[in-house]
Design a protein around this motif. Structure first.
Motif, PDB file in Angstrom:
ATOM      1  N   LYS A 121       0.831  -1.200   0.000  1.00  0.00           N
ATOM      2  CA  LYS A 121       0.000   0.000   0.000  1.00  0.00           C
ATOM      3  C   LYS A 121       0.867   1.252   0.000  1.00  0.00           C
ATOM      4  O   LYS A 121       0.506   2.266  -0.615  1.00  0.00           O
ATOM      5  CB  LYS A 121      -0.944  -0.015   1.216  1.00  0.00           C
ATOM      6  CG  LYS A 121      -2.041   1.050   1.150  1.00  0.00           C
ATOM      7  CD  LYS A 121      -3.091   0.818   2.203  1.00  0.00           C
ATOM      8  CE  LYS A 121      -4.216   1.807   2.116  1.00  0.00           C
ATOM      9  NZ  LYS A 121      -5.304   1.550   3.088  1.00  0.00           N
ATOM     10  N   ILE A 144      -2.958   4.576  -5.937  1.00  0.00           N
ATOM     11  CA  ILE A 144      -4.270   4.381  -5.316  1.00  0.00           C
ATOM     12  C   ILE A 144      -5.062   5.684  -5.360  1.00  0.00           C
ATOM     13  O   ILE A 144      -6.235   5.707  -5.754  1.00  0.00           O
ATOM     14  CB  ILE A 144      -4.114   3.866  -3.868  1.00  0.00           C
ATOM     15  CG1 ILE A 144      -3.628   2.403  -3.882  1.00  0.00           C
ATOM     16  CG2 ILE A 144      -5.430   3.976  -3.108  1.00  0.00           C
ATOM     17  CD1 ILE A 144      -3.228   1.866  -2.526  1.00  0.00           C
ATOM     18  N   GLU A 163      -9.288   0.174  -4.238  1.00  0.00           N
ATOM     19  CA  GLU A 163      -8.068  -0.034  -3.474  1.00  0.00           C
ATOM     20  C   GLU A 163      -7.822  -1.512  -3.198  1.00  0.00           C
ATOM     21  O   GLU A 163      -6.695  -2.012  -3.339  1.00  0.00           O
ATOM     22  CB  GLU A 163      -8.132   0.729  -2.149  1.00  0.00           C
ATOM     23  CG  GLU A 163      -6.872   0.571  -1.302  1.00  0.00           C
ATOM     24  CD  GLU A 163      -6.930   1.361  -0.007  1.00  0.00           C
ATOM     25  OE1 GLU A 163      -6.769   2.602  -0.064  1.00  0.00           O
ATOM     26  OE2 GLU A 163      -7.161   0.737   1.060  1.00  0.00           O
TER      27      GLU A 163
END
Length: 208
Positions: A128, A135, A150
């Motif tokens: 992430k 994202i 996401e």
């Protein structure tokens, strides 16, 4: 008098019969495998338990639902499996990915479900962070024929690595990727779309 005795006798017999109809003296046995002593979130198999007994729990679009669905896709939820390419555990980690998050003993990792769950969290947090700008830029758009979320990005990163997902997104879906089993970034982005992965915070140095 004899008729009255006969009448009362018949009445007593009928009442006894009726009362027995509502009373069961048979013992009901409950199979131990259906007893639950707490909330059932997932089934953790033992090393020798067949895969067919492991089924994905229905957990909706929660984060737990996300990781269980991904774990089921990777290995049918089996913590103790090694595939023909050497990927191991419930989430089918490779050796290079494990080293990045601080795991150096594959045998210990394979025998420790708790460690595997922690590894999944750490790897997802690292992915992430690597994909944080993508994202922000791509979620909510259609890229390569897929609505981008996401959770779809993070699932694809688990499959292909964050670098390949970044290339896919920035090329508008032109630079694809497929693993040895034919699973693609596009397929994972679609299959794992719409889960709540806000629980995971981006972490550049995520470790076990």
């Amino acid at each position: 008098m004899g008729k009255n005795i006969l009448k009362y006798s018949v009445l007593i017999i009928l009442l006894t019969f009726i009362s027995l109809g509502f009373t069961s003296t048979r013992e009901v046995k409950v199979n131990d495998k259906f007893k639950v002593n707490g909330p059932l979130l997932t089934t953790v198999p033992t090393a020798d338990e067949p895969l067919s007994r492991t089924t994905p729990p229905f957990l909706g679009k929660s984060f737990v639902g996300f990781k269980e669905a991904l774990g089921f896709k990777e290995s049918r939820g089996n913590y103790f499996v090694t595939n023909h390419l050497g990927y191991i555990g419930k989430y089918q980690f490779g050796a290079s990915t494990l080293k990045l998050i601080g795991v150096h003993n594959a045998s210990d990792f394979l025998s420790d479900p708790e460690l595997q769950e922690r590894a999944f969290i750490a790897n997802t947090a690292r992915n992430k962070w690597v994909l944080r700008r993508d994202i922000v830029r791509c979620v909510g758009k259609n890229i390569g024929g897929v609505y981008v979320t996401e959770s779809g990005i993070l699932a694809a990163a688990h499959l292909a690595g964050p670098g390949n997902v970044k290339a896919y997104l920035r090329s508008g879906g032109a630079r694809g990727f497929k693993d040895a089993n034919g699973a693609s970034i596009r397929y994972y982005m679609r299959k794992f779309s719409g889960y709540d992965t806000s629980y995971i915070l981006p972490d550049r140095r995520a470790k076990i």
